[in-house]
Design an enzyme around this catalytic site. Structure first.
Site, mmCIF file in Angstrom:
data_model
loop_
_atom_site.group_PDB
_atom_site.id
_atom_site.type_symbol
_atom_site.label_atom_id
_atom_site.label_comp_id
_atom_site.label_asym_id
_atom_site.label_seq_id
_atom_site.Cartn_x
_atom_site.Cartn_y
_atom_site.Cartn_z
ATOM 1 C CB SER A 1 9.946 0.516 -2.616
ATOM 2 O OG SER A 1 9.692 -0.777 -2.786
ATOM 3 C CE1 TYR B 1 12.602 0.600 1.855
ATOM 4 C CE2 TYR B 1 11.294 -1.073 0.667
ATOM 5 C CZ TYR B 1 12.211 0.011 0.644
ATOM 6 O OH TYR B 1 12.595 0.287 -0.556
#
Length: 329
Positions: A132, A159
């Protein structure tokens, strides 16, 4: 394609996994899809994505938790899998603040399951996995895009930390066991069949209902919005170009044209033919100011070049949304 060995796609009921599986099938691949189909967002949408594979003989689906290492290893072994596109993960920056242990299981233990299955698979060729852009942390907008060589040492959400941890686990496995891996740092992906927890999707729901939308960061944030078809082209291009036998690499995959949040909202209003009532809010914990992908490495490797401009992509999304949810014009 003349190959008979299947590609394993994890997260096949998810947004990017669903689109990737269809693209692989369209070029003649056999695909094995895996997904736990949890309720992080509407399971009915995930079921509808899976329903698009009905009647496709070259697709099979297994409802599995990727953190179940024994089940994943058996699936890879029993089907002689040599290529994996690992897209399953617990997504969402804000959700990671509320439910941190979901990220431990899905992102960390799940990634480790795929690494172990890959290293024990005979003649294994390539593991492509989702990372990501959030691993870059927060940095001011301006200048060149984020490059893969920048240090990713200051995540602003759990995350992001789990995604960076996955990259480090892959790096160690490449060194220890010598099988090819590619980590793809996705920037903001949007389009038909997208995730309801994404801003453009939630804005659409509220605008069509006549509800006000909450604009965080007071509208000053910017994102590198990347249309789903362009992302899938990049994924498959990377899959087809594995690194050296013992190689592990990181590649950005984005549009490389960051768009301000207010500009995105204006494009969405145009696509929907309605104006949003806006409530301006401050930044939320875990959010970053801007994302901006330097995709020169992926371009050099595969010829990757995003084609779909935001206005066109949002129009396609709006048309899909009205059709899928039976919203009249």
């Amino acid at each position: 394609m003349s190959r008979t060995d299947p590609v394993l796609v994890t997260g096949a009921a998810g947004f990017i996994g669903h689109a990737t599986a269809h693209a692989l099938l369209a070029r003649g691949e056999r695909v094995i899809g895996v997904d736990i189909v949890n309720d992080y967002y509407d399971p009915a949408l995930k079921a509808a994505r899976l329903a698009t594979f009905e009647g496709v003989e070259t697709f099979s689906f297994h409802k599995l938790d990727i953190a179940d290492a024994a089940a994943i290893a058996a699936l890879v072994r029993d089907n002689a899998v040599k290529r994996i596109v690992h897209l399953a993960a617990q997504a969402g920056v804000r959700y990671s603040i509320e439910n941190p242990f979901a990220y431990e299981r899905s992102n960390l233990a799940g990634h480790l399951s795929l690494l172990e299955a890959s290293r024990h698979a005979p003649d294994f060729e390539h593991l492509v996995y989702a990372s990501s852009s959030s691993v870059y942390g927060d940095k001011p907008m301006g200048g060149a895009g984020f490059t893969e060589d920048e240090p990713a040492i200051d995540p602003v959400s759990l995350y992001a930390a789990t995604k960076r941890a996955c990259e480090l686990m892959s790096q160690s496995y490449a060194r220890l066991y010598g099988f090819p891996q590619t980590g793809l740092r996705f920037f903001t992906v949007y389009g038909p069949w997208g995730r309801p927890d994404m801003a453009y999707f939630g804005f659409t729901q509220k605008i069509l209902k006549g509800d006000a939308i909450e604009v965080y960061g007071e509208g000053k944030m910017a994102r590198d919005f990347t249309y789903i078809d362009d992302v899938v082209d990049g994924i498959i291009g990377a899959l087809d170009h594995p690194p050296a036998t013992d190689g592990h690499r990181i590649l950005n995959i984005g549009d490389s044209r960051p768009v301000g949040l207010m500009e995105m909202i204006e494009a969405l209003e145009a696509a929907l033919g309605q104006t949003a009532r806006k409530i301006m809010r401050p930044m939320q914990p875990g959010d970053v100011t801007a994302t901006y992908a330097d995709v020169s490495k992926l371009h050099a490797l595969t010829g990757y070049h995003p084609q779909v401009m935001l206005e066109d992509g949002l129009k396609r999304f709006a048309d899909w949304y009205r059709a899928f949810y039976a919203v009249p014009e």
